[in-house]
Design an enzyme around this catalytic site. Sequence first.
Site, PDB file in Angstrom:
ATOM      1  N   CYS A 422     -71.838  88.608   9.021  1.00  0.00           N
ATOM      2  CA  CYS A 422     -71.689  89.881   9.721  1.00  0.00           C
ATOM      3  C   CYS A 422     -72.855  89.994  10.689  1.00  0.00           C
ATOM      4  CB  CYS A 422     -71.618  91.040   8.742  1.00  0.00           C
ATOM      5  SG  CYS A 422     -73.118  91.297   7.780  1.00  0.00           S
ATOM      6  N   HIS A 570     -69.310  96.897  15.244  1.00  0.00           N
ATOM      7  CA  HIS A 570     -69.829  97.831  14.249  1.00  0.00           C
ATOM      8  C   HIS A 570     -71.339  97.993  14.296  1.00  0.00           C
ATOM      9  CE1 HIS A 570     -70.795  94.022  12.419  1.00  0.00           C
ATOM     10  NE2 HIS A 570     -71.452  94.620  11.439  1.00  0.00           N
ATOM     11  N   HIS A 585     -76.540 100.184  12.817  1.00  0.00           N
ATOM     12  CA  HIS A 585     -75.416  99.610  12.068  1.00  0.00           C
ATOM     13  C   HIS A 585     -74.525 100.746  11.582  1.00  0.00           C
ATOM     14  CE1 HIS A 585     -73.212  97.516   8.888  1.00  0.00           C
ATOM     15  NE2 HIS A 585     -73.666  96.366   9.366  1.00  0.00           N
TER      16      HIS A 585
END
Length: 646
Positions: A422, A570, A585
């Site tokens: 991620c 994101h 975040h």
Amino acid sequence: MQRLGRSIMLPVAVLPVAAILSGIGYWITSAAGSNLVSAFLSAAGGALLDNIALLFAVGVSIGMATKADGTAALAGLVSWLVVTTLLKPETVLLFTGVGNVNEVDPAFLRVQNVFVGIICGLIGAWCYDRFKDTKLPDALSFFSGKRSVAIVTAGFSLVLAIVLFFVWPFVYGGLVGFGEWIVTLGPLGAGIYGFFNRLLIPVGLHHALNSVFWFDVAGINDLNNFLAGEGTYGVTGQYMTGFFPVMMFGLPGAALAMYLTAKTTRKKLAYGILLSGAFASFFVGVTEPLEFAFMFLAPVLYLVHALFMGISMVISAILPVRMGFGFSGGFIDLVLNWTNPMAENPWLIPVMGVFWFLIYFGVFYFFIKRFNLKTPGREDDEILEEDTEYDSRSKDDAYLITGARFIDALGGKENIVELDNCATRLRMEVADVSKVDDTALKRAGAAGTMKPGGKAVQVVYGLNVQFVKDAMEDLISGRAQVPSGAAPERASTSPVASPDAGGTGVLTDARPTTLRLRQPVAGRVVPLSEVPDPTFADGLMGPGVAVEPTGDTVIAPAAATVGATFDTGHAIALVLGDGTELLIHVGIDTVSMKGDGFETLVEKGQRVSEGTPLLRFDRAKIAAAGHPTITAIVVLNNAGATVELR
């Protein structure tokens, strides 16, 4: 399919200009007769349009190969030359022993099509991947390695040519018979023809249907009769009229929808192919640049497009409107044939066009957003960022060293079942969690290790985690080796510094500093410890604060440079003027949403002022996916920092 679609973008990129050149040449010829200028422009455009299948063979071969290499392109070309030479009418004449070329099955006049080009490209790519490292005995060593690829490709292409020699005439003849049958169905038949005309473009067999309706195969001769001003007024042209509203207005509407739904960081890339494709479709009626831009990336949209073309043909056949073309259904032919004796109420075409523009735009926009379709500018990262000669990334030795140490600390490559990442961490599934050495991971450069449960393991690294993951994948697959004699230090995690440029890395500084920043998103400010994720709550990534958002837009909390963006949308990283690295975040585990509900509004390297919108998110979608919306604001490179929001 996405990979094939991306491969096709290479040859498709040259088609809009070729189409416009051909269209202008045709226009000049129609208005002023044949002359030097029209002949030059038509020949220049035709050089590419007439060889589109060859371009596809080369483009697909180089794009589908694991590495973009000239040898793969040569293999695709070899395959194309072998197949088309063996199946051209003059060669088939020798095989069959018929009297002359005119007696050869007409199917072989259409063997140089896009479908065959794609198949040849796939053969070339496969042969490159399979045989580029082949080692032959010393006596034949000259033909070892990449030199063997073209030879093997020629052999497989011989087999393909033999198969097509027997199969192709049946397929082509069957479509001609099908076309002759649907002629009897009136307007409904026109709609079925329009639907299959588009549906068959990817395989190049639409010419078989066109010959039935446009020429004198079944006694219709719609195109020639219209251009000659002959035929039946109100009937002649019914198999061409419905193309105009879709080509001139519908497809440009689809292009606008694809542009508006492209990821912000890729809009410029999408803009080039979509704008030029839309212009070629409207002005000249050449639709391939647009259609091939999405037919493989989002096949369902191409099916919708084919259905709309069929509906347009039905509506045009029912209404009192008739128009024809000599080149295609674009603006040029509409103007040139406006006063043709067979033209009936041509003013209705722009009226219908407005309707089709809105329909295409609305339906394409809805489908793309609702089903997260991978149209140009929305492709997955692994599709866009493969190791090709066009890839701008560099895999530095330091990342390979870090990746190798991580693999060892995780129990070896056999213990790694799945590997992903991620914004800041590696996400893995391992076969045996007990083999994971947390201490070794930390020594190798990890900021921390998390074991959420089961066989899942997460290794917190930093913003450059993508490069470490890529290095690990290359090491696991054998595509790369750990560099000998390389420095053992960990690669920098700075989003803007390279490893050998003295980048700071996560939490390498501990100066007491207070950062007073503008609140980046509306909502209630809470301590970072309230974030339901140990990576943030325990300070593994660094100090900071969090916000329970009530708004939907993240803005720049201070003047900064965008250090990193993420295609999942994101999160975003900023580098402030004093070098402070800040990560914003949105939500917890929102990377799993793969960008659905997020839109990045800036690009990496862009300078932003305080208050500049950075990203937009849909709180309802995040909640519906079962993720907390709490947003963390973290300092990455100073453990002694304190963040205050105003």
